[in-house]
Design a protein around this motif. Structure first.
Motif, PDB file in Angstrom:
ATOM      1  N   GLU A 237      30.619  23.029 -28.037  1.00 24.27           N
ATOM      2  CA  GLU A 237      30.052  23.207 -29.366  1.00 24.27           C
ATOM      3  C   GLU A 237      29.227  21.974 -29.733  1.00 24.27           C
ATOM      4  OE1 GLU A 237      31.356  24.036 -34.024  1.00 24.27           O
ATOM      5  OE2 GLU A 237      32.903  23.683 -32.482  1.00 24.27           O
ATOM      6  N   VAL A 238      28.065  22.180 -30.341  1.00 25.48           N
ATOM      7  CA  VAL A 238      27.192  21.074 -30.735  1.00 25.48           C
ATOM      8  C   VAL A 238      26.722  21.282 -32.169  1.00 25.48           C
ATOM      9  CG1 VAL A 238      26.407  20.710 -28.354  1.00 25.48           C
ATOM     10  CG2 VAL A 238      25.099  22.212 -29.874  1.00 25.48           C
ATOM     11  N   SER A 239      26.098  20.238 -32.702  1.00 22.00           N
ATOM     12  CA  SER A 239      25.565  20.318 -34.059  1.00 22.00           C
ATOM     13  C   SER A 239      24.231  21.053 -34.058  1.00 22.00           C
ATOM     14  CB  SER A 239      25.364  18.902 -34.613  1.00 22.00           C
ATOM     15  OG  SER A 239      24.339  18.235 -33.883  1.00 22.00           O
ATOM     16  N   GLU A 240      23.764  21.385 -35.246  1.00 27.94           N
ATOM     17  CA  GLU A 240      22.471  22.053 -35.363  1.00 27.94           C
ATOM     18  C   GLU A 240      21.340  21.152 -34.862  1.00 27.94           C
ATOM     19  OE1 GLU A 240      19.784  24.414 -38.740  1.00 27.94           O
ATOM     20  OE2 GLU A 240      21.826  23.722 -39.192  1.00 27.94           O
TER      21      GLU A 240
ATOM     22  N   ALA B 237      37.960  22.838 -22.520  1.00 30.07           N
ATOM     23  CA  ALA B 237      36.563  23.071 -22.917  1.00 30.07           C
ATOM     24  C   ALA B 237      36.314  24.559 -23.138  1.00 30.07           C
ATOM     25  CB  ALA B 237      35.616  22.527 -21.850  1.00 30.07           C
ATOM     26  N   VAL B 238      35.102  24.889 -23.588  1.00 32.37           N
ATOM     27  CA  VAL B 238      34.710  26.291 -23.748  1.00 32.37           C
ATOM     28  C   VAL B 238      34.412  26.857 -22.362  1.00 32.37           C
ATOM     29  CG1 VAL B 238      33.018  27.876 -24.714  1.00 32.37           C
ATOM     30  CG2 VAL B 238      33.735  25.865 -26.034  1.00 32.37           C
ATOM     31  N   VAL B 239      35.305  27.696 -21.848  1.00 27.52           N
ATOM     32  CA  VAL B 239      35.129  28.314 -20.539  1.00 27.52           C
ATOM     33  C   VAL B 239      35.520  29.783 -20.642  1.00 27.52           C
ATOM     34  CG1 VAL B 239      35.709  28.262 -18.086  1.00 27.52           C
ATOM     35  CG2 VAL B 239      35.725  26.135 -19.396  1.00 27.52           C
ATOM     36  N   GLY B 240      34.662  30.659 -20.136  1.00 30.47           N
ATOM     37  CA  GLY B 240      34.956  32.079 -20.144  1.00 30.47           C
ATOM     38  C   GLY B 240      34.536  32.737 -18.850  1.00 30.47           C
TER      39      GLY B 240
ATOM     40  N   GLY C 137      40.114  26.004 -24.958  1.00 33.11           N
ATOM     41  CA  GLY C 137      38.989  25.421 -25.681  1.00 33.11           C
ATOM     42  C   GLY C 137      38.085  26.468 -26.292  1.00 33.11           C
ATOM     43  N   PHE C 138      37.884  27.572 -25.593  1.00 39.14           N
ATOM     44  CA  PHE C 138      37.079  28.688 -26.107  1.00 39.14           C
ATOM     45  C   PHE C 138      37.734  29.233 -27.381  1.00 39.14           C
ATOM     46  CE2 PHE C 138      34.842  32.533 -26.461  1.00 39.14           C
ATOM     47  CZ  PHE C 138      33.857  32.649 -25.496  1.00 39.14           C
ATOM     48  N   CYS C 139      39.035  29.486 -27.285  1.00 41.19           N
ATOM     49  CA  CYS C 139      39.744  30.062 -28.441  1.00 41.19           C
ATOM     50  C   CYS C 139      39.802  29.080 -29.605  1.00 41.19           C
ATOM     51  CB  CYS C 139      41.149  30.477 -28.017  1.00 41.19           C
ATOM     52  SG  CYS C 139      41.179  31.819 -26.795  1.00 41.19           S
ATOM     53  N   ARG C 140      39.954  27.791 -29.300  1.00 39.14           N
ATOM     54  CA  ARG C 140      39.982  26.787 -30.372  1.00 39.14           C
ATOM     55  C   ARG C 140      38.622  26.696 -31.069  1.00 39.14           C
ATOM     56  NH1 ARG C 140      41.189  22.920 -27.441  1.00 39.14           N
ATOM     57  NH2 ARG C 140      39.126  21.989 -27.193  1.00 39.14           N
ATOM     58  N   THR C 141      37.544  26.731 -30.275  1.00 47.30           N
ATOM     59  CA  THR C 141      36.198  26.619 -30.852  1.00 47.30           C
ATOM     60  C   THR C 141      35.906  27.757 -31.821  1.00 47.30           C
ATOM     61  OG1 THR C 141      35.344  25.409 -28.940  1.00 47.30           O
ATOM     62  CG2 THR C 141      33.735  26.593 -30.284  1.00 47.30           C
ATOM     63  N   PHE C 142      36.342  28.975 -31.450  1.00 47.42           N
ATOM     64  CA  PHE C 142      36.062  30.136 -32.298  1.00 47.42           C
ATOM     65  C   PHE C 142      37.255  30.541 -33.167  1.00 47.42           C
ATOM     66  CE2 PHE C 142      32.760  30.405 -29.074  1.00 47.42           C
ATOM     67  CZ  PHE C 142      31.650  30.674 -29.859  1.00 47.42           C
ATOM     68  N   ASP C 143      38.317  29.691 -33.148  1.00 50.49           N
ATOM     69  CA  ASP C 143      39.487  29.908 -34.004  1.00 50.49           C
ATOM     70  C   ASP C 143      40.023  31.326 -33.839  1.00 50.49           C
ATOM     71  OD1 ASP C 143      41.465  29.411 -35.847  1.00 50.49           O
ATOM     72  OD2 ASP C 143      40.205  29.828 -37.591  1.00 50.49           O
ATOM     73  N   CYS C 144      40.335  31.661 -32.585  1.00 51.21           N
ATOM     74  CA  CYS C 144      40.862  32.997 -32.289  1.00 51.21           C
ATOM     75  C   CYS C 144      41.954  32.870 -31.238  1.00 51.21           C
ATOM     76  CB  CYS C 144      39.747  33.920 -31.782  1.00 51.21           C
ATOM     77  SG  CYS C 144      39.020  33.403 -30.212  1.00 51.21           S
ATOM     78  N   ASP C 145      42.685  33.935 -31.009  1.00 48.95           N
ATOM     79  CA  ASP C 145      43.675  33.916 -29.935  1.00 48.95           C
ATOM     80  C   ASP C 145      43.110  34.656 -28.728  1.00 48.95           C
ATOM     81  OD1 ASP C 145      45.077  36.817 -29.670  1.00 48.95           O
ATOM     82  OD2 ASP C 145      44.579  36.423 -31.768  1.00 48.95           O
ATOM     83  N   ARG C 146      43.585  34.271 -27.570  1.00 46.96           N
ATOM     84  CA  ARG C 146      43.046  34.798 -26.305  1.00 46.96           C
ATOM     85  C   ARG C 146      43.154  36.312 -26.235  1.00 46.96           C
ATOM     86  NH1 ARG C 146      45.179  35.739 -21.212  1.00 46.96           N
ATOM     87  NH2 ARG C 146      47.235  34.968 -21.778  1.00 46.96           N
ATOM     88  N   HIS C 147      44.272  36.862 -26.677  1.00 45.70           N
ATOM     89  CA  HIS C 147      44.487  38.301 -26.560  1.00 45.70           C
ATOM     90  C   HIS C 147      43.608  39.103 -27.521  1.00 45.70           C
ATOM     91  CE1 HIS C 147      47.705  37.496 -23.770  1.00 45.70           C
ATOM     92  NE2 HIS C 147      48.252  36.666 -24.636  1.00 45.70           N
TER      93      HIS C 147
ATOM     94  N   ARG D 206      32.834  33.807 -37.470  1.00 47.92           N
ATOM     95  CA  ARG D 206      32.706  32.368 -37.322  1.00 47.92           C
ATOM     96  C   ARG D 206      31.507  32.072 -36.430  1.00 47.92           C
ATOM     97  NH1 ARG D 206      38.015  33.572 -37.927  1.00 47.92           N
ATOM     98  NH2 ARG D 206      38.387  34.205 -35.769  1.00 47.92           N
ATOM     99  N   THR D 207      30.574  31.276 -36.931  1.00 46.10           N
ATOM    100  CA  THR D 207      29.338  30.976 -36.217  1.00 46.10           C
ATOM    101  C   THR D 207      29.402  29.573 -35.619  1.00 46.10           C
ATOM    102  OG1 THR D 207      28.050  32.419 -37.668  1.00 46.10           O
ATOM    103  CG2 THR D 207      26.833  30.763 -36.409  1.00 46.10           C
ATOM    104  N   ARG D 208      28.969  29.454 -34.363  1.00 48.94           N
ATOM    105  CA  ARG D 208      28.964  28.172 -33.670  1.00 48.94           C
ATOM    106  C   ARG D 208      27.673  28.026 -32.869  1.00 48.94           C
ATOM    107  NH1 ARG D 208      32.748  28.311 -36.632  1.00 48.94           N
ATOM    108  NH2 ARG D 208      34.963  27.961 -36.147  1.00 48.94           N
ATOM    109  N   HIS D 209      27.266  26.763 -32.632  1.00 48.99           N
ATOM    110  CA  HIS D 209      26.175  26.450 -31.715  1.00 48.99           C
ATOM    111  C   HIS D 209      26.814  25.960 -30.421  1.00 48.99           C
ATOM    112  CE1 HIS D 209      23.701  26.781 -35.229  1.00 48.99           C
ATOM    113  NE2 HIS D 209      24.186  25.683 -35.783  1.00 48.99           N
ATOM    114  N   VAL D 210      26.483  26.585 -29.300  1.00 50.14           N
ATOM    115  CA  VAL D 210      27.114  26.253 -28.025  1.00 50.14           C
ATOM    116  C   VAL D 210      26.054  25.982 -26.962  1.00 50.14           C
ATOM    117  CG1 VAL D 210      28.672  27.026 -26.192  1.00 50.14           C
ATOM    118  CG2 VAL D 210      29.145  27.646 -28.571  1.00 50.14           C
TER     119      VAL D 210
END
Length: 214
Positions: free
Chosen positions: A191-194, A87-90, A104-114, A165-169
């Protein structure tokens, strides 16, 4: 242009809130907590009324008790488990830097952890999370004055390569009391829909609800 770095002054831990919140969350009387800490009930009362400050030894012991109540592993193992979470956890520290981001955080924002860890929220994100950090810090999350918060956020991630990259969380937030002592912000969400974003904001009566510790 990079976003401005946080300017909030991180205040010292507010021991009356930390002590009373821990005691009440465990259903302990002052005498029982005093016994666990090896002090008198009068001393616990003085700490909770802010007429005295616990010694460094007691401060460390209190955070050890907090940690034992929320995790049965070491800090490093806990962070490793967060890194593997789907899941999205930071984990964000009092300075506003991302300490650890989950898969999950990195997948949601399509980025790598580092590419994310070690960056300020104000630098890495545009939108609600920068303001959320300011609000939680001002409300005393990093001092132990906040028990939890819930938010519905729209955020834009700024990758180091310039991509956005924009997301609703939908986020749930709470302090985590690490041995040290240190208080960090544990952010978890999805992540959720608008449409869901609008529904949750209507339920919350806005973007954010903050619940005080005491």
């Amino acid at each position: 242009m990079s976003a401005p770095l946080p300017t909030i002054d991180v205040q010292a831990i507010h021991w009356p809130s930390v002590i009373r919140h821990y005691r009440l969350s465990k259903g302990l009387k002052q005498a029982a907590l005093a016994h666990d800490l090896g002090v008198t009930q009068t001393m616990v009362s003085r700490w909770e009324s802010a007429t005295a400050i616990p010694s460094a030894r007691i401060q460390a012991r209190l955070f050890d008790l907090y940690w034992a109540s929320q995790a049965s592993v070491s800090r490093d193992v806990w962070l490793d488990r967060i890194e593997r979470h789907p899941a999205v956890v930071g984990v964000i520290n009092a300075a506003g830097r991302m300490v650890r981001a989950s898969r999950g955080f990195c997948r949601t924002f399509d980025c790598d952890r580092h590419g994310l860890e070690g960056r300020y929220l104000h630098e890495a994100f545009e939108g609600d999370w920068a303001g959320l950090y300011d609000t939680l810090a001002a409300s005393g999350l990093f001092e132990g004055r906040v028990s939890s918060a819930e938010s519905m956020d729209t955020v834009t991630f700024h990758d180091r390569d310039g991509a956005r990259r924009t997301r609703h969380v939908h986020g749930l937030h709470r302090p985590s009391f690490l041995p040290g002592p240190e208080i960090v912000w544990l952010l978890s969400g999805a992540e959720v829909s608008e449409r869901v974003r609008d529904d949750v904001r209507a339920r919350l009566g806005g973007q954010l609800i903050v619940r005080k510790a005491i």
